[in-house]
Write an enzyme that holds these catalytic residues in place. Structure first.
Site: not given
Length: 196
Positions: A195, A158
């Protein structure tokens, strides 16, 4: 599993399964964070997702291992979404739960002009300082744990863009954590998704 296989799915990406806390603004409204993007326990599956005795950490871990093994038996890979960019300690006005109390200046990015404040490159109040050697080691240890002990196949990071930032927020040519992952024989052979 039958449904996934009928769709041609070969890999399951699980939203964060680590032990996490609800954000205070959700708690104040009586809401719950089912998404898990507020990790505190980087070495333990969240017991709220378990069907077994949730008060027994070893039973929760065993259940997670059994799930991964069953998915592998059916030819499915398991990729974990992991959150190493921020923690639920939040900004400087957030609670001291663990890392801030251990060594705030090592664990978190702090502005040069006011070391009492937190850099908030994540939009979550703080930014984990993965450029610090001990923090990077902690992340690597957690990743290896999930591979060796829990059986997962790979990871989706993330907000991975913060891993490559220097103390001023500029992109580094040789960031510590991404290079350390690349140099790890255990990790580099795994599916790794970042990401941006």
């Amino acid at each position: 599993i039958t449904h996934f296989k009928s769709l041609g799915v070969t890999t399951l990406e699980l939203l964060p399964v680590h032990y996490h806390l609800d954000e205070p603004h959700l708690h104040d409204k009586g809401l719950v964070n089912y998404w898990g993007y507020n990790t505190l326990g980087f070495f333990c599956p969240d017991p709220r997702y378990a069907a077994c005795d949730r008060g027994d950490p070893s039973a929760v871990a065993d259940e997670f291992r059994a799930m991964v093994a069953t998915l592998h038996d059916h030819g499915l890979e398991v990729v974990l979404d992991v959150v190493f960019n921020h923690t639920p300690e939040g900004s400087e006005i957030g609670p001291t739960l663990s890392f801030r109390g251990l060594d705030n200046a090592a664990w978190y990015r702090l502005p040069h002009d006011d070391r009492s404040r937190s850099e908030n490159w994540t939009g979550c109040g703080n930014t984990v300082n993965v450029a610090h050697p001990r923090v990077a080691q902690f992340v690597l240890d957690s990743l290896r744990f999930w591979v060796h002990e829990m059986g997962v196949d790979g990871f989706r990071f993330d907000l991975a863009s913060v891993f490559a930032r220097d103390e001023n927020g500029n992109v580094m040519a040789n960031p510590l954590l991404p290079w350390s992952i690349e140099l790890s024989r255990v990790l580099i052979e795994r599916p790794l998704i970042a990401e941006a």
